[in-house]
Design a protein around this motif. Structure first.
Motif, PDB file in Angstrom:
ATOM      1  N   SER A  32     -31.558  39.065 -10.493  1.00 19.05           N
ATOM      2  CA  SER A  32     -31.213  37.771 -11.094  1.00 19.05           C
ATOM      3  C   SER A  32     -29.709  37.708 -11.299  1.00 19.05           C
ATOM      4  O   SER A  32     -28.991  38.683 -11.077  1.00 19.05           O
ATOM      5  CB  SER A  32     -31.936  37.559 -12.436  1.00 19.05           C
ATOM      6  N   ILE A  33     -29.238  36.550 -11.737  1.00 22.35           N
ATOM      7  CA  ILE A  33     -27.831  36.359 -12.077  1.00 22.35           C
ATOM      8  C   ILE A  33     -27.755  36.086 -13.573  1.00 22.35           C
ATOM      9  O   ILE A  33     -28.634  35.417 -14.136  1.00 22.35           O
ATOM     10  CB  ILE A  33     -27.219  35.199 -11.273  1.00 22.35           C
ATOM     11  N   SER A  34     -26.746  36.609 -14.239  1.00 18.92           N
ATOM     12  CA  SER A  34     -26.670  36.471 -15.688  1.00 18.92           C
ATOM     13  C   SER A  34     -26.278  35.047 -16.084  1.00 18.92           C
ATOM     14  O   SER A  34     -25.493  34.384 -15.386  1.00 18.92           O
ATOM     15  CB  SER A  34     -25.659  37.463 -16.266  1.00 18.92           C
ATOM     16  N   PRO A  35     -26.790  34.539 -17.206  1.00 17.69           N
ATOM     17  CA  PRO A  35     -26.398  33.205 -17.682  1.00 17.69           C
ATOM     18  C   PRO A  35     -24.898  33.107 -17.944  1.00 17.69           C
ATOM     19  O   PRO A  35     -24.283  32.074 -17.676  1.00 17.69           O
ATOM     20  CB  PRO A  35     -27.207  33.039 -18.975  1.00 17.69           C
ATOM     21  N   ASP A  36     -24.306  34.184 -18.485  1.00 16.06           N
ATOM     22  CA  ASP A  36     -22.875  34.161 -18.791  1.00 16.06           C
ATOM     23  C   ASP A  36     -22.041  33.935 -17.537  1.00 16.06           C
ATOM     24  O   ASP A  36     -21.024  33.228 -17.572  1.00 16.06           O
ATOM     25  CB  ASP A  36     -22.453  35.465 -19.467  1.00 16.06           C
ATOM     26  N   LEU A  37     -22.458  34.530 -16.428  1.00  8.86           N
ATOM     27  CA  LEU A  37     -21.715  34.377 -15.185  1.00  8.86           C
ATOM     28  C   LEU A  37     -21.822  32.950 -14.661  1.00  8.86           C
ATOM     29  O   LEU A  37     -20.840  32.377 -14.165  1.00  8.86           O
ATOM     30  CB  LEU A  37     -22.233  35.368 -14.136  1.00  8.86           C
ATOM     31  N   LEU A  38     -22.992  32.355 -14.784  1.00 12.76           N
ATOM     32  CA  LEU A  38     -23.157  30.959 -14.363  1.00 12.76           C
ATOM     33  C   LEU A  38     -22.333  30.019 -15.240  1.00 12.76           C
ATOM     34  O   LEU A  38     -21.728  29.067 -14.748  1.00 12.76           O
ATOM     35  CB  LEU A  38     -24.633  30.561 -14.415  1.00 12.76           C
ATOM     36  N   VAL A  39     -22.311  30.285 -16.552  1.00  9.74           N
ATOM     37  CA  VAL A  39     -21.521  29.456 -17.462  1.00  9.74           C
ATOM     38  C   VAL A  39     -20.042  29.584 -17.133  1.00  9.74           C
ATOM     39  O   VAL A  39     -19.290  28.590 -17.137  1.00  9.74           O
ATOM     40  CB  VAL A  39     -21.787  29.857 -18.925  1.00  9.74           C
ATOM     41  N   GLN A  40     -19.598  30.800 -16.827  1.00 15.79           N
ATOM     42  CA  GLN A  40     -18.192  31.010 -16.466  1.00 15.79           C
ATOM     43  C   GLN A  40     -17.836  30.250 -15.195  1.00 15.79           C
ATOM     44  O   GLN A  40     -16.780  29.615 -15.104  1.00 15.79           O
ATOM     45  CB  GLN A  40     -17.927  32.499 -16.279  1.00 15.79           C
ATOM     46  N   LEU A  41     -18.733  30.277 -14.208  1.00 19.38           N
ATOM     47  CA  LEU A  41     -18.512  29.527 -12.973  1.00 19.38           C
ATOM     48  C   LEU A  41     -18.459  28.030 -13.262  1.00 19.38           C
ATOM     49  O   LEU A  41     -17.583  27.315 -12.738  1.00 19.38           O
ATOM     50  CB  LEU A  41     -19.617  29.837 -11.974  1.00 19.38           C
ATOM     51  N   SER A  78     -27.553  20.223 -20.359  1.00 16.13           N
ATOM     52  CA  SER A  78     -28.270  21.265 -19.617  1.00 16.13           C
ATOM     53  C   SER A  78     -28.058  22.643 -20.242  1.00 16.13           C
ATOM     54  O   SER A  78     -26.918  23.099 -20.336  1.00 16.13           O
ATOM     55  CB  SER A  78     -27.805  21.287 -18.152  1.00 16.13           C
ATOM     56  N   PRO A  79     -29.147  23.322 -20.649  1.00 18.50           N
ATOM     57  CA  PRO A  79     -28.989  24.679 -21.176  1.00 18.50           C
ATOM     58  C   PRO A  79     -29.023  25.708 -20.042  1.00 18.50           C
ATOM     59  O   PRO A  79     -29.812  25.593 -19.105  1.00 18.50           O
ATOM     60  CB  PRO A  79     -30.207  24.832 -22.090  1.00 18.50           C
ATOM     61  N   ILE A  80     -28.148  26.686 -20.132  1.00 19.08           N
ATOM     62  CA  ILE A  80     -28.164  27.836 -19.221  1.00 19.08           C
ATOM     63  C   ILE A  80     -28.342  29.066 -20.098  1.00 19.08           C
ATOM     64  O   ILE A  80     -27.446  29.442 -20.848  1.00 19.08           O
ATOM     65  CB  ILE A  80     -26.863  27.934 -18.401  1.00 19.08           C
ATOM     66  N   ARG A  81     -29.500  29.686 -20.015  1.00 19.08           N
ATOM     67  CA  ARG A  81     -29.776  30.780 -20.935  1.00 19.08           C
ATOM     68  C   ARG A  81     -30.806  31.733 -20.352  1.00 19.08           C
ATOM     69  O   ARG A  81     -31.388  31.493 -19.290  1.00 19.08           O
ATOM     70  CB  ARG A  81     -30.271  30.225 -22.269  1.00 19.08           C
ATOM     71  N   ASP A  82     -31.011  32.828 -21.092  1.00 17.02           N
ATOM     72  CA  ASP A  82     -31.986  33.847 -20.715  1.00 17.02           C
ATOM     73  C   ASP A  82     -33.281  33.596 -21.474  1.00 17.02           C
ATOM     74  O   ASP A  82     -33.288  33.532 -22.705  1.00 17.02           O
ATOM     75  CB  ASP A  82     -31.433  35.235 -21.046  1.00 17.02           C
ATOM     76  N   ILE A  83     -34.392  33.475 -20.740  1.00 18.11           N
ATOM     77  CA  ILE A  83     -35.708  33.303 -21.343  1.00 18.11           C
ATOM     78  C   ILE A  83     -36.618  34.397 -20.808  1.00 18.11           C
ATOM     79  O   ILE A  83     -36.944  34.410 -19.612  1.00 18.11           O
ATOM     80  CB  ILE A  83     -36.306  31.910 -21.049  1.00 18.11           C
ATOM     81  N   SER A  87     -34.265  24.952 -18.451  1.00 24.01           N
ATOM     82  CA  SER A  87     -35.531  25.655 -18.764  1.00 24.01           C
ATOM     83  C   SER A  87     -36.328  25.991 -17.515  1.00 24.01           C
ATOM     84  O   SER A  87     -37.499  26.376 -17.625  1.00 24.01           O
ATOM     85  CB  SER A  87     -36.391  24.813 -19.732  1.00 24.01           C
ATOM     86  N   LEU A  88     -35.730  25.877 -16.322  1.00 20.73           N
ATOM     87  CA  LEU A  88     -36.369  26.251 -15.071  1.00 20.73           C
ATOM     88  C   LEU A  88     -35.703  27.521 -14.541  1.00 20.73           C
ATOM     89  O   LEU A  88     -34.484  27.648 -14.549  1.00 20.73           O
ATOM     90  CB  LEU A  88     -36.251  25.127 -14.039  1.00 20.73           C
TER      91      LEU A  88
END
Length: 239
Positions: free
Chosen positions: A121-130, A153-158, A166-167
């Motif tokens: 997977s890819i980390s949420p923090d990396l997507l937020v940084q991008l 839009s939330p970008i997070r770990d679930i 949430s997808l």
């Protein structure tokens, strides 16, 4: 007589002590100075001028919208409302858009594969940084793995899975699409991403970020979920 001398001596000591305290405080907390060099000041000035130019552009667009709305309102109020509604839906990300933009590809790095380091997977923090890097240079419309990004839009770990809206975001490889207002904006964003350190951050996580060249036409899907509002609600007719 001696008491008067003591009093005067005490007053003098208080004055001297006060002056020493003031001097100590001045030395301890010197006035801060701007230590930036000329190049840093020029860069900051350039960013401020760009921001000022963007604000003027937005003001002109708002004035055009107001003038257009006023003209249509006198001729056809229903048409004015429909066009305003469609504009708001587009700005909110509820419609599919096509125009200039970029396509980014995120996939496992060859070095990581060679070393047997599996990417799940890819980390949420990396997507937020991008996403922050994209937003800095007028990336107006963005989709991550086909999921449209809007203001909420939330970008997070679930449960150990990175999600957008949430997808679940699929295991790389997947695409990130960016829509810009003009091809010039797309070229600026392309140059910025090429020169930034964001690709190195992906490489640390055993991922590669491939930045496609600007395209004249790129499609960004619409946001296809319901938008939750905390402060707005429907009113019945006549209220």
């Amino acid at each position: 007589m001696k008491q008067g001398v003591y009093v005067r001596f005490t007053i003098i000591l208080l004055i001297v002590g006060f002056m020493v305290a003031v001097q100590y405080n001045t030395v301890k907390k010197p006035e801060s100075r701007d230590t930036r060099d000329m190049w840093e000041i020029r860069q900051e000035l350039s960013l401020e001028k760009e921001l000022h130019s963007e604000m003027l552009t937005q003001i002109r667009e708002v004035n055009k919208t107001i003038t257009k709305y006023e003209n249509l309102q006198s001729e056809s109020p229903a048409q004015a409302l429909n066009e305003t509604l469609e504009t708001l839906r587009e700005k909110a990300g509820l419609t599919e858009v096509t125009g200039p933009g970029l396509e980014l590809t995120i996939k496992p790095s060859l070095e990581g594969i060679a070393l047997g380091q599996e990417v799940t997977s890819i980390s949420p923090d990396l997507l937020v940084q991008l996403l922050n890097e994209i937003n800095r240079f007028n990336g107006h419309d963005v989709s991550i793995d086909g999921k449209r990004i809007i203001h909420s839009s939330p970008i997070r770990d679930i449960n150990g899975q990175t999600t957008v809206n949430s997808l679940t975001v699929r295991t790389p490889p997947f695409k990130v699409r960016i829509g810009n207002e003009t091809i010039e904006d797309a070229e600026k964003l392309y140059n910025h991403l090429q020169s930034s350190m964001i690709a190195d951050d992906f490489f640390i996580d055993n991922l590669t970020l491939t930045i496609g060249k600007p395209q004249d036409q790129i499609g960004i899907p619409a946001f296809d979920q319901s938008i939750k509002n905390k402060y707005l609600k429907n009113t019945s007719k006549g209220d």
